[in-house]
Design a protein around this motif. Structure first.
Motif, PDB file in Angstrom:
ATOM      1  N   UNK A   1       1.352   0.515 -11.773  1.00  0.00           N
ATOM      2  CA  UNK A   1       0.063   0.281 -10.797  1.00  0.00           C
ATOM      3  C   UNK A   1      -0.830   1.557 -10.811  1.00  0.00           C
ATOM      4  N   UNK A   2      -0.657   2.685 -10.925  1.00  0.00           N
ATOM      5  CA  UNK A   2      -1.490   3.917 -10.615  1.00  0.00           C
ATOM      6  C   UNK A   2      -2.497   3.985 -12.000  1.00  0.00           C
ATOM      7  N   UNK A   3      -2.192   3.061 -13.112  1.00  0.00           N
ATOM      8  CA  UNK A   3      -3.029   3.146 -14.441  1.00  0.00           C
ATOM      9  C   UNK A   3      -3.373   1.635 -14.643  1.00  0.00           C
TER      10      UNK A   3
ATOM     11  N   UNK B   1       7.703   9.828  -8.498  1.00  0.00           N
ATOM     12  CA  UNK B   1       6.598   8.738  -8.239  1.00  0.00           C
ATOM     13  C   UNK B   1       7.516   7.506  -7.643  1.00  0.00           C
ATOM     14  N   UNK B   2       8.425   7.229  -8.427  1.00  0.00           N
ATOM     15  CA  UNK B   2       9.261   6.073  -8.343  1.00  0.00           C
ATOM     16  C   UNK B   2       9.922   5.933  -6.906  1.00  0.00           C
ATOM     17  N   UNK B   3      10.471   7.272  -6.838  1.00  0.00           N
ATOM     18  CA  UNK B   3      11.551   7.356  -5.571  1.00  0.00           C
ATOM     19  C   UNK B   3      10.293   7.358  -4.275  1.00  0.00           C
ATOM     20  N   UNK B   4       9.071   7.899  -4.458  1.00  0.00           N
ATOM     21  CA  UNK B   4       8.181   7.636  -3.408  1.00  0.00           C
ATOM     22  C   UNK B   4       7.791   6.267  -3.265  1.00  0.00           C
ATOM     23  N   UNK B   5       7.622   5.665  -4.305  1.00  0.00           N
ATOM     24  CA  UNK B   5       7.030   4.198  -4.147  1.00  0.00           C
ATOM     25  C   UNK B   5       8.207   3.287  -3.444  1.00  0.00           C
ATOM     26  N   UNK B   6       9.326   3.672  -3.922  1.00  0.00           N
ATOM     27  CA  UNK B   6      10.500   2.741  -3.330  1.00  0.00           C
ATOM     28  C   UNK B   6      10.636   3.038  -1.790  1.00  0.00           C
TER      29      UNK B   6
ATOM     30  N   UNK C   1       1.020  -1.566  -0.021  1.00  0.00           N
ATOM     31  CA  UNK C   1       0.010   0.072  -0.058  1.00  0.00           C
ATOM     32  C   UNK C   1       0.920   1.257  -0.003  1.00  0.00           C
ATOM     33  N   UNK C   2       0.616   2.150  -1.202  1.00  0.00           N
ATOM     34  CA  UNK C   2       1.292   3.371  -1.031  1.00  0.00           C
ATOM     35  C   UNK C   2       0.318   4.635  -0.912  1.00  0.00           C
ATOM     36  N   UNK C   3       0.784   5.744  -0.754  1.00  0.00           N
ATOM     37  CA  UNK C   3      -0.206   6.976  -0.755  1.00  0.00           C
ATOM     38  C   UNK C   3      -1.176   7.060  -1.895  1.00  0.00           C
TER      39      UNK C   3
END
Length: 247
Positions: free
Chosen positions: A64-66, A100-105, A9-11
């Motif tokens: 995953x967002x789309x 986005x990917x930095x945040x996902x990581x 789960x991410x934001x």
């Protein structure tokens, strides 16, 4: 050894991820960042090869967002034949930002912290689209990510404010940047700039694979070069072994 589908789960939602778990749960962990065509069996096969070399591996769906596998905004089976589907894929890629990917990581690393032993650090590898991501993530999580590999990575050096080369000085781990000799996505002028920008870092090694084109490490690409692909595997596993395995 076994494989498991998980949700992180991410934001921004539910990041679907495939885990490849070593019989030694305390084996070092590697995050495999997909290329633009998305999650598919070809990538899972590559993750299994890393697994067999003594690692736990995570394969996150960066789109995953789309959508999910076979349910992306583009047709995964037709992008090679249809210019329309190719353009949709490129649009999806471009809309997936470094931030986005930095945040996902962050969420992926949290999952690793809670489920695996990462006391020796984490390794990451990216291809094509994800070349920019692994450089950015290696800089953002420099205390955790100790081995970074990019193969024919695109947009590693751009004129944008989020260009990965602007934060590369923050990387503590060893960085391996590999490129194809002939690559329209990374033309010689851009490669020259990358070499100039990154060669000042002692922890960075840049290599150009002769007689190759973009995608040379993927068996299902028409640009696949078996000899170069096997060298790529040798270099990748050596990078991980050197930096992640307990002495």
């Amino acid at each position: 050894m076994h494989e498991k589908n998980i949700i992180i789960k991410t934001k921004d939602g539910n990041l679907d991820c495939k885990t490849f778990i070593n019989s030694n749960i305390n084996a070092p962990t590697v995050i495999f960042y997909m290329d633009a065509p998305g999650i598919r069996e070809e990538l899972r096969t590559m993750c299994r090869r890393i697994l067999k070399n003594g690692y736990n591996v995570l394969l996150p769906n960066l789109f995953y967002r789309v959508g999910t596998e076979r349910n992306y905004p583009f047709n995964q089976l037709l992008y090679k034949k249809s210019k329309e589907e190719l353009n949709k894929m490129i649009s999806t890629m471009n809309n997936t930002t470094n931030n986005m990917i930095v945040d996902d990581t962050k969420y992926i690393i949290d999952y690793i912290n809670n489920n695996f032993d990462n006391s020796n650090g984490i390794g990451i590898v990216g291809y094509c689209m994800s070349g920019r991501f692994v450089v950015s993530c290696g800089a953002s999580y420099a205390d955790k990510i100790l081995a970074i590999a990019s193969f024919y990575g695109v947009d590693i050096l751009t004129e944008k404010d989020d260009s990965p080369h602007l934060v590369a000085n923050k990387i503590n781990g060893e960085l391996y940047l590999a490129f194809a000799e002939k690559d329209k996505w990374v033309p010689k002028a851009t490669l020259s700039k990358i070499k100039k920008s990154f060669s000042k870092y002692k922890n960075c090694y840049i290599e150009v694979y002769p007689s190759t084109d973009h995608g040379f490490a993927f068996p299902e690409r028409n640009t696949y070069v078996k000899e170069a692909a096997e060298i790529h595997w040798k270099k990748l596993i050596h990078l991980f072994d050197k930096n992640l395995k307990k002495k």
